[in-house]
Design an enzyme around this catalytic site. Structure first.
Site, PDB file in Angstrom:
ATOM      1  CB  CYS A 183     -23.052 -15.619  -2.914  1.00 43.86           C
ATOM      2  SG  CYS A 183     -23.993 -14.200  -3.520  1.00 43.86           S
ATOM      3  CG  ASN A 238      -4.568   4.162  -1.782  1.00 43.71           C
ATOM      4  OD1 ASN A 238      -3.697   3.689  -2.514  1.00 43.71           O
ATOM      5  ND2 ASN A 238      -4.434   5.325  -1.159  1.00 43.71           N
ATOM      6  CG  ASP A 265      -6.721   3.042   2.360  1.00 46.43           C
ATOM      7  OD1 ASP A 265      -5.546   3.075   1.950  1.00 46.43           O
ATOM      8  OD2 ASP A 265      -7.471   4.040   2.339  1.00 46.43           O
ATOM      9  CG  HIS A 267      -6.744  -0.261  -8.376  1.00 42.39           C
ATOM     10  ND1 HIS A 267      -5.435   0.049  -8.127  1.00 42.39           N
ATOM     11  CD2 HIS A 267      -6.916  -0.114  -9.708  1.00 42.39           C
ATOM     12  CE1 HIS A 267      -4.834   0.369  -9.276  1.00 42.39           C
ATOM     13  NE2 HIS A 267      -5.724   0.292 -10.238  1.00 42.39           N
ATOM     14  N   GLY A 310       1.201  10.358  -3.791  1.00 44.87           N
ATOM     15  CA  GLY A 310       1.589   9.084  -3.183  1.00 44.87           C
ATOM     16  C   GLY A 310       1.481   7.896  -4.102  1.00 44.87           C
ATOM     17  NE  ARG A 335      -3.558  -4.788   1.158  1.00 38.76           N
ATOM     18  CZ  ARG A 335      -3.767  -4.344  -0.095  1.00 38.76           C
ATOM     19  NH1 ARG A 335      -4.004  -5.224  -1.061  1.00 38.76           N
ATOM     20  NH2 ARG A 335      -3.768  -3.057  -0.367  1.00 38.76           N
TER      21      ARG A 335
HETATM   22  N1  APR Z   1       4.127  10.501   1.537  1.00 44.27           N
HETATM   23  C1  APR Z   1       4.038  10.618   0.187  1.00 44.27           C
HETATM   24  N2  APR Z   1       4.422   9.653  -0.692  1.00 44.27           N
HETATM   25  C2  APR Z   1       4.900   8.516  -0.156  1.00 44.27           C
HETATM   26  C3  APR Z   1       5.023   8.306   1.237  1.00 44.27           C
HETATM   27  C4  APR Z   1       4.612   9.363   2.092  1.00 44.27           C
HETATM   28  N3  APR Z   1       4.693   9.269   3.432  1.00 44.27           N
HETATM   29  N4  APR Z   1       5.561   7.074   1.441  1.00 44.27           N
HETATM   30  C5  APR Z   1       5.734   6.524   0.222  1.00 44.27           C
HETATM   31  N5  APR Z   1       5.358   7.392  -0.741  1.00 44.27           N
HETATM   32  C6  APR Z   1       5.384   7.202  -2.198  1.00 44.27           C
HETATM   33  C7  APR Z   1       6.534   6.370  -2.702  1.00 44.27           C
HETATM   34  O1  APR Z   1       7.664   7.195  -2.978  1.00 44.27           O
HETATM   35  C8  APR Z   1       5.943   5.773  -3.987  1.00 44.27           C
HETATM   36  O2  APR Z   1       6.207   6.627  -5.095  1.00 44.27           O
HETATM   37  O3  APR Z   1       4.211   6.501  -2.542  1.00 44.27           O
HETATM   38  C9  APR Z   1       4.441   5.742  -3.724  1.00 44.27           C
HETATM   39  C10 APR Z   1       3.908   4.338  -3.498  1.00 44.27           C
HETATM   40  O4  APR Z   1       4.062   3.635  -4.700  1.00 44.27           O
HETATM   41  P1  APR Z   1       3.499   2.138  -4.793  1.00 44.27           P
HETATM   42  O5  APR Z   1       3.955   1.382  -3.592  1.00 44.27           O
HETATM   43  O6  APR Z   1       3.851   1.631  -6.161  1.00 44.27           O
HETATM   44  O7  APR Z   1       1.919   2.289  -4.649  1.00 44.27           O
HETATM   45  P2  APR Z   1       0.904   2.732  -5.787  1.00 44.27           P
HETATM   46  O8  APR Z   1       1.524   3.727  -6.710  1.00 44.27           O
HETATM   47  O9  APR Z   1      -0.349   3.147  -5.086  1.00 44.27           O
HETATM   48  O10 APR Z   1       0.623   1.353  -6.579  1.00 44.27           O
HETATM   49  C11 APR Z   1      -0.352   1.403  -7.602  1.00 44.27           C
HETATM   50  O11 APR Z   1      -0.176  -0.978  -7.881  1.00 44.27           O
HETATM   51  O12 APR Z   1       0.034  -3.019  -6.875  1.00 44.27           O
HETATM   52  C12 APR Z   1      -0.869  -2.177  -7.478  1.00 44.27           C
HETATM   53  O13 APR Z   1      -3.167  -2.142  -7.101  1.00 44.27           O
HETATM   54  C13 APR Z   1      -1.950  -1.797  -6.511  1.00 44.27           C
HETATM   55  O14 APR Z   1      -3.088   0.302  -6.321  1.00 44.27           O
HETATM   56  C14 APR Z   1      -1.806  -0.295  -6.395  1.00 44.27           C
HETATM   57  C15 APR Z   1      -1.077   0.098  -7.661  1.00 44.27           C
END
Ligand code: APR
Length: 231
Positions: free
Chosen positions: A134, A90, A92, A107, A173, A57
């Site tokens: 470490c 995120n 990143d 996170h 997102g 990643r």
């Molecule tokens: N633009 C906007 N939204 C988008 C796009 C895009 N191009 N592509 C995907 N999405 C949306 C999807 O519809 C979804 O609702 O982004 C969301 C991603 O959801 P997840 O994959 O569940 O990611 P996230 O909500 O950040 O997860 C939360 O879960 O696994 C843990 O620690 C990890 O920080 C993460 C947390």
């Protein structure tokens, strides 16, 4: 007193930069068992496998570029007269590389390393290995400085304080599947904030938002920022 804006972002804001999300059709959790790569128990069972997962990643992130959504939030932070706080789930660093100065990583961060023995933190090398000592205490107890399931997210006191005083709360997102982040909209609503969800599709908590803007982040986020900054 100008409006304070708190913005929560998730993997969807980095999707168009080429980084995977977690729960979409080809998301990371459809390819990996999160119990194996995103829990302390998984790390204890197989640290080499977990380091490999985060090394991949980290390499993916290094090869990615911030997109128009990251740039738009940096513009909002710069040009909005009130405080703008970006809270990201995120790990990143695309918000920072997109120009944002004040990002709270609840996170943790891929580009940070943590010693599980002494708590020392330092910039993570591109490749981390289980046997790495470490730099502070020399124990072979290094891990990515990311928050795994079952662990406490970082900076929660500061995040709660920001939410209790914001006039606008936006979630960008994120699927609204993981708490405490998925509950931030309720706290913001209780604080009297206007709430907006910007997402590719309705999240699990969409009904909690006063306003929704659906579409790819690279399109809907710049348009939303324009609407906030235009007189
Ligand atoms: N633009 C906007 N939204 C988008 C796009 C895009 N191009 N592509 C995907 N999405 C949306 C999807 O519809 C979804 O609702 O982004 C969301 C991603 O959801 P997840 O994959 O569940 O990611 P996230 O909500 O950040 O997860 C939360 O879960 O696994 C843990 O620690 C990890 O920080 C993460 C947390």
């Amino acid at each position: 007193m100008h409006d304070k804006i708190v913005i929560l972002t998730g993997a969807g804001i980095s999707a168009e930069s080429g980084l995977g999300t977690f729960r979409d059709v080809d998301g990371l959790w459809t390819k990996y068992d999160l119990e194996e790569v995103a829990t302390p128990e998984g790390f204890a069972r197989n640290p080499d496998f977990v380091h490999e997962f985060y090394n991949a990643r980290r390499a993916n992130c290094a090869g990615a570029a911030p997109n128009a959504a990251h740039a738009a939030l940096a513009r909002l932070e710069r040009d909005h007269p009130g405080e703008v706080v970006i809270v990201t789930q995120n790990v990143d660093n695309l918000h920072e590389r997109g120009g944002a100065a004040h990002v709270i990583h609840m996170h943790g961060q891929l580009d940070q390393a943590l010693c599980a023995a002494c708590g020392h933190r330092w910039p993570a090398p591109a490749v981390m290995n289980t046997a790495d000592p470490c730099p502070a205490c020399a124990a072979p107890a290094t891990r990515p400085d990311v928050v795994w399931f079952g662990e406490i997210p970082y900076h929660m006191d500061a995040i709660m304080a920001h939410l209790s005083g914001c006039a606008i709360f936006a979630a960008i997102g994120t699927s609204g599947e993981v708490y405490p982040a998925a509950g931030f909209v309720d706290l913001a609503t209780r604080a009297g904030a206007h709430t907006v969800e910007l997402n590719l599709e309705p999240s699990s908590v969409v009904s909690a938002f006063a306003e929704t803007r659906f579409g790819p982040a690279s399109q809907v986020v710049p348009a939303w920022v324009d609407s906030l900054l235009s007189p």
